[in-house]
Design a protein around this motif. Structure first.
Motif, PDB file in Angstrom:
ATOM      1  N   THR A 128       0.833  -1.194   0.000  1.00 56.33           N
ATOM      2  CA  THR A 128       0.000   0.000   0.000  1.00 56.33           C
ATOM      3  C   THR A 128       0.873   1.251   0.000  1.00 56.33           C
ATOM      4  N   GLU A 129       1.943   1.217   0.779  1.00 54.82           N
ATOM      5  CA  GLU A 129       2.863   2.350   0.821  1.00 54.82           C
ATOM      6  C   GLU A 129       3.515   2.568  -0.547  1.00 54.82           C
ATOM      7  N   GLN A 130       3.918   1.488  -1.204  1.00 52.83           N
ATOM      8  CA  GLN A 130       4.525   1.608  -2.531  1.00 52.83           C
ATOM      9  C   GLN A 130       3.537   2.204  -3.534  1.00 52.83           C
ATOM     10  N   ILE A 131       2.300   1.714  -3.483  1.00 52.43           N
ATOM     11  CA  ILE A 131       1.274   2.238  -4.390  1.00 52.43           C
ATOM     12  C   ILE A 131       1.048   3.720  -4.118  1.00 52.43           C
ATOM     13  N   GLY A 132       1.015   4.101  -2.833  1.00 55.72           N
ATOM     14  CA  GLY A 132       0.845   5.507  -2.463  1.00 55.72           C
ATOM     15  C   GLY A 132       1.981   6.374  -2.989  1.00 55.72           C
ATOM     16  N   GLN A 133       3.213   5.866  -2.886  1.00 56.64           N
ATOM     17  CA  GLN A 133       4.355   6.624  -3.392  1.00 56.64           C
ATOM     18  C   GLN A 133       4.271   6.802  -4.909  1.00 56.64           C
ATOM     19  N   GLU A 134       3.879   5.738  -5.594  1.00 58.66           N
ATOM     20  CA  GLU A 134       3.738   5.833  -7.048  1.00 58.66           C
ATOM     21  C   GLU A 134       2.657   6.848  -7.427  1.00 58.66           C
ATOM     22  N   MET A 135       1.560   6.845  -6.675  1.00 58.39           N
ATOM     23  CA  MET A 135       0.477   7.789  -6.963  1.00 58.39           C
ATOM     24  C   MET A 135       0.946   9.226  -6.731  1.00 58.39           C
ATOM     25  N   LEU A 136       1.693   9.450  -5.642  1.00 57.79           N
ATOM     26  CA  LEU A 136       2.203  10.790  -5.374  1.00 57.79           C
ATOM     27  C   LEU A 136       3.152  11.256  -6.466  1.00 57.79           C
ATOM     28  N   GLU A 137       4.008  10.352  -6.942  1.00 56.11           N
ATOM     29  CA  GLU A 137       4.917  10.700  -8.034  1.00 56.11           C
ATOM     30  C   GLU A 137       4.136  11.056  -9.299  1.00 56.11           C
ATOM     31  N   ASN A 138       3.113  10.258  -9.602  1.00 54.13           N
ATOM     32  CA  ASN A 138       2.282  10.533 -10.779  1.00 54.13           C
ATOM     33  C   ASN A 138       1.577  11.885 -10.649  1.00 54.13           C
ATOM     34  N   LEU A 139       1.045  12.151  -9.457  1.00 56.00           N
ATOM     35  CA  LEU A 139       0.373  13.439  -9.237  1.00 56.00           C
ATOM     36  C   LEU A 139       1.347  14.602  -9.372  1.00 56.00           C
ATOM     37  N   SER A 140       2.561  14.423  -8.883  1.00 56.79           N
ATOM     38  CA  SER A 140       3.577  15.469  -8.991  1.00 56.79           C
ATOM     39  C   SER A 140       3.917  15.737 -10.453  1.00 56.79           C
ATOM     40  N   GLN A 141       4.079  14.666 -11.223  1.00 55.70           N
ATOM     41  CA  GLN A 141       4.377  14.832 -12.650  1.00 55.70           C
ATOM     42  C   GLN A 141       3.215  15.512 -13.374  1.00 55.70           C
ATOM     43  N   ASP A 142       1.991  15.125 -13.023  1.00 56.60           N
ATOM     44  CA  ASP A 142       0.818  15.751 -13.639  1.00 56.60           C
ATOM     45  C   ASP A 142       0.749  17.236 -13.297  1.00 56.60           C
ATOM     46  N   ARG A 143       1.096  17.572 -12.062  1.00 64.30           N
ATOM     47  CA  ARG A 143       1.076  18.972 -11.640  1.00 64.30           C
ATOM     48  C   ARG A 143       2.083  19.776 -12.453  1.00 64.30           C
ATOM     49  N   GLU A 144       3.281  19.244 -12.643  1.00 63.85           N
ATOM     50  CA  GLU A 144       4.297  19.930 -13.438  1.00 63.85           C
ATOM     51  C   GLU A 144       3.820  20.136 -14.868  1.00 63.85           C
ATOM     52  N   LYS A 145       3.181  19.109 -15.448  1.00 59.71           N
ATOM     53  CA  LYS A 145       2.670  19.231 -16.814  1.00 59.71           C
ATOM     54  C   LYS A 145       1.611  20.326 -16.908  1.00 59.71           C
ATOM     55  N   ILE A 146       0.725  20.361 -15.910  1.00 63.23           N
ATOM     56  CA  ILE A 146      -0.342  21.369 -15.905  1.00 63.23           C
ATOM     57  C   ILE A 146       0.257  22.765 -15.780  1.00 63.23           C
ATOM     58  N   GLN A 147       1.270  22.916 -14.916  1.00 65.50           N
ATOM     59  CA  GLN A 147       1.903  24.222 -14.745  1.00 65.50           C
ATOM     60  C   GLN A 147       2.603  24.668 -16.034  1.00 65.50           C
ATOM     61  N   ARG A 148       3.289  23.719 -16.701  1.00 64.87           N
ATOM     62  CA  ARG A 148       3.952  24.058 -17.972  1.00 64.87           C
ATOM     63  C   ARG A 148       2.915  24.454 -19.019  1.00 64.87           C
ATOM     64  N   SER A 149       1.806  23.728 -19.065  1.00 66.58           N
ATOM     65  CA  SER A 149       0.747  24.049 -20.032  1.00 66.58           C
ATOM     66  C   SER A 149       0.154  25.421 -19.740  1.00 66.58           C
ATOM     67  N   ARG A 150      -0.049  25.726 -18.468  1.00 69.93           N
ATOM     68  CA  ARG A 150      -0.604  27.023 -18.087  1.00 69.93           C
ATOM     69  C   ARG A 150       0.348  28.143 -18.505  1.00 69.93           C
ATOM     70  N   GLU A 151       1.651  27.934 -18.298  1.00 64.49           N
ATOM     71  CA  GLU A 151       2.658  28.938 -18.673  1.00 64.49           C
ATOM     72  C   GLU A 151       2.668  29.138 -20.188  1.00 64.49           C
ATOM     73  N   ARG A 152       2.597  28.058 -20.942  1.00 59.82           N
ATOM     74  CA  ARG A 152       2.561  28.166 -22.409  1.00 59.82           C
ATOM     75  C   ARG A 152       1.310  28.913 -22.856  1.00 59.82           C
ATOM     76  N   LEU A 153       0.206  28.644 -22.183  1.00 56.98           N
ATOM     77  CA  LEU A 153      -1.050  29.312 -22.516  1.00 56.98           C
ATOM     78  C   LEU A 153      -0.939  30.817 -22.275  1.00 56.98           C
ATOM     79  N   ARG A 154      -0.309  31.210 -21.172  1.00 61.16           N
ATOM     80  CA  ARG A 154      -0.115  32.645 -20.880  1.00 61.16           C
ATOM     81  C   ARG A 154       0.768  33.287 -21.944  1.00 61.16           C
ATOM     82  N   GLU A 155       1.853  32.578 -22.311  1.00 52.38           N
ATOM     83  CA  GLU A 155       2.748  33.115 -23.339  1.00 52.38           C
ATOM     84  C   GLU A 155       2.012  33.261 -24.661  1.00 52.38           C
ATOM     85  N   THR A 156       1.227  32.243 -25.007  1.00 55.32           N
ATOM     86  CA  THR A 156       0.466  32.281 -26.250  1.00 55.32           C
ATOM     87  C   THR A 156      -0.547  33.417 -26.210  1.00 55.32           C
ATOM     88  N   ASP A 157      -1.181  33.617 -25.057  1.00 56.90           N
ATOM     89  CA  ASP A 157      -2.158  34.703 -24.897  1.00 56.90           C
ATOM     90  C   ASP A 157      -1.473  36.050 -25.075  1.00 56.90           C
TER      91      ASP A 157
END
Length: 187
Positions: free
Chosen positions: A142-171
């Motif tokens: 369960t701990e391993q699965i939790g760590q994997e989920m946290l890593e995935n969420l962290s990567q998703d957050r970075e992707k969303i932030q990069r997309s938001r920044e690109r959107l601002r630049e494009t705007d």
């Protein structure tokens, strides 16, 4: 796929219950009845091992994220088969001890009671140890699965932030382009 596994689990549960009942009868039987019961139990133990093999094949086909839970179940089923085989061996030994005591005229009730008590306590201790180990294994998985989920969420957050920044630049670029085009139209 997990439906097949659950079907195998149900078959395994029914088969182990039958084996347990028959193992309890082995010491009480005599002669040909005993031989037939022993042969039946051996056959059913082989069937249970084959079911475990089928279940292992199913577990291998399950996605890695869900495999941990099924793997821990498989370990407990393997331990259960080992316990049944040990019980079967003990029931056959108990029968041979009874025959020996009858032939020798040895009463042996007190030592037999002590032995039975020790075996019960040992078995209880082994079951508790297996449960603790299974609980620990589940906690680790369960701990391993939790760590994997946290890593995935962290990567998703970075992707969303990069997309938001690109959107601002494009705007911002669209705003500049709009002003340039407006200026060009006025000229």
């Amino acid at each position: 796929m997990s439906n097949d596994f659950e079907g195998y689990e149900q078959d395994f549960a029914v088969l182990t219950a039958e084996i347990t009942g028959r193992i309890g009868k082995v010491p009480k039987l005599l002669g040909d009845e005993k031989k037939q019961m022993v042969a039946n139990v051996e056959k059913q133990l082989e069937e249970a091992r084959e079911l475990l093999e089928q279940m292992e094949l199913e577990v291998r086909e399950i996605p890695a994220q869900s495999r941990g839970m099924y793997s821990s179940r498989m370990r407990s089923y393997k331990q259960e088969i080992g316990k049944l085989e040990a019980d079967f061996k003990r029931s056959r030994i108990a029968y041979s001890d009874e025959v020996r005591n009858e032939l020798l005229g040895d009463d042996g009730n007190s030592s037999e009671n002590q032995r039975a008590h020790l075996l019960d306590n040992t078995e209880r201790l082994e079951r508790s140890s297996r449960r603790l180990e299974a609980g620990y294994q589940i906690a680790v998985e369960t701990e391993q699965i939790g760590q994997e989920m946290l890593e995935n969420l962290s990567q998703d957050r970075e992707k969303i932030q990069r997309s938001r920044e690109r959107l601002r630049e494009t705007d911002a670029n669209l705003g500049k382009s709009s002003r340039i085009l407006t200026g060009m139209l006025r000229r």
